[in-house]
Design an enzyme around this catalytic site. Structure first.
Site, PDB file in Angstrom:
ATOM      1  CG  ASP A 141      -0.369  -0.206   2.533  1.00 32.57           C
ATOM      2  OD1 ASP A 141       0.574  -1.002   2.648  1.00 32.57           O
ATOM      3  OD2 ASP A 141      -0.830   0.434   3.505  1.00 32.57           O
ATOM      4  CG  ASP A 195       1.996   1.533   7.676  1.00 35.75           C
ATOM      5  OD1 ASP A 195       1.633   2.696   7.438  1.00 35.75           O
ATOM      6  OD2 ASP A 195       1.603   0.555   7.025  1.00 35.75           O
TER       7      ASP A 195
HETATM    8 ZN    ZN Z   1       0.316   0.862   5.299  1.00 37.95          ZN
HETATM    9 ZN    ZN Z   2       2.782  -1.412   6.513  1.00 35.82          ZN
END
Ligand code: ZN
Ligand code: ZN
Length: 296
Positions: free
Chosen positions: A64, A205
């Site tokens: 992503d 993240d």
């Molecule tokens: Zn992500």
């Molecule tokens: Zn990630």
């Protein structure tokens, strides 16, 4: 400096939210942080030019955050991109980029320089610095800060009163040096005033960690992942993600001025509950949406 959100979803995009991407436009730089699937189309819709991108910072190699890279670079190849595209990412980025070009039939006409970054300062010019720090996700992940340098502006009232002519003397003052004019010392702090540089930090993240604390410190703007609300803190821990509460706590203890949440789980059609969750701990918070623009 303008910050444009190109994608604000986590792993699974939704009708309203594309995968990760933020474009920071500053002077003659276009710094794209992460490039999820569909980023080039988001750029098109927003009106930003592919050729304005000078640097790409990759937080980590989860799909992503990088699935848009091959498409973006392929399109750059056909649009007379005449600069060197500088790509920075965590350890392994060089290797992954090489492998990526091996699997596509590419007519690669873009000059690309790829850099593996560990931590600390990895780019500097006269106007700004780029810094990275390791985050705590389930793969090598980096957070990034763009730190604008302080600038000096000439105090024209003062320099006119002293009859200092335009030219190299004013240049020296602007460069932070005192000068001598007609046998008299002119103090740089009287002849100029300082404009403090801004700091933007992007924490992708991660779970709360030291690297995020280091980068976020005294940020004017903190863009922070907030995959879940605090009700799902267990899920956050399981998948190595932050909650909106944790993002707000980071903004608070780092003395950030403004917090923008992003990287939302597809389960949240409406992001207001995440904003509400964060507001319990930090006031100046917004939820990003695709194509949102912030001037700093
Ligand atoms: Zn992500
Ligand atoms: Zn990630």
């Amino acid at each position: 400096m303008e910050i444009l959100f190109l994608g604000t979803s986590s792993m699974v995009p939704t009708k309203e939210r594309n995968q990760s991407g933020v474009l920071i436009s500053y002077r003659n730089e276009g710094i794209l942080v992460d490039c999820g699937e569909g980023t080039q189309r988001q750029l098109k819709i927003s009106g930003a030019k592919l050729t304005s991108i000078t640097k790409i910072l990759i937080s980590h190699w989860h799909g992503d955050h990088i699935l848009g890279l091959p498409g973006l670079i392929q399109s750059m190849s056909t649009s007379n991109y005449d600069k060197t595209l500088r790509i920075y990412g965590p350890l392994g980025t060089k290797k992954f980029m090489k492998k990526m070009f091996e699997v596509f039939v590419f007519d690669k006409r873009v000059d690309i320089e790829v850099n593996d970054v560990r931590k600390g300062k990895f780019f500097e010019n006269g106007n700004f610095i780029l810094k990275a720090a390791p985050l705590k996700h389930n793969v090598e992940t980096l957070g990034y800060s763009l730190i604008e340098k302080d600038r000096r502006r000439i105090n024209l009232k003062f320099t006119k009163k002293m009859n200092i002519p335009e030219g190299p003397l004013l240049g020296r003052l602007q460069g932070g040096k005192s000068i001598v004019w007609k046998g008299k010392k002119i103090d740089v702090d009287k002849a100029t005033y300082k404009i403090e540089g801004k700091k933007v930090t992007i924490i992708s993240d991660t779970v709360p960690c030291k690297g995020a604390d280091i980068l976020a410190k005294d940020s004017d703007l903190l863009i922070c992942e907030s995959t879940y609300s605090s009700e799902l803190e267990n899920k956050g821990r399981e998948y190595s993600h932050m909650t909106s509460k944790q993002a707000a706590e980071l903004a608070k203890h780092s003395k950030t001025k403004k917090l923008i949440l992003t990287h939302f789980s597809a389960r949240y059609k409406d992001t207001n509950p995440l904003k509400k969750d964060a507001r319990g701990y930090f006031d100046n918070v917004l939820c990003a949406s695709d194509f949102m623009k912030i001037d700093l």
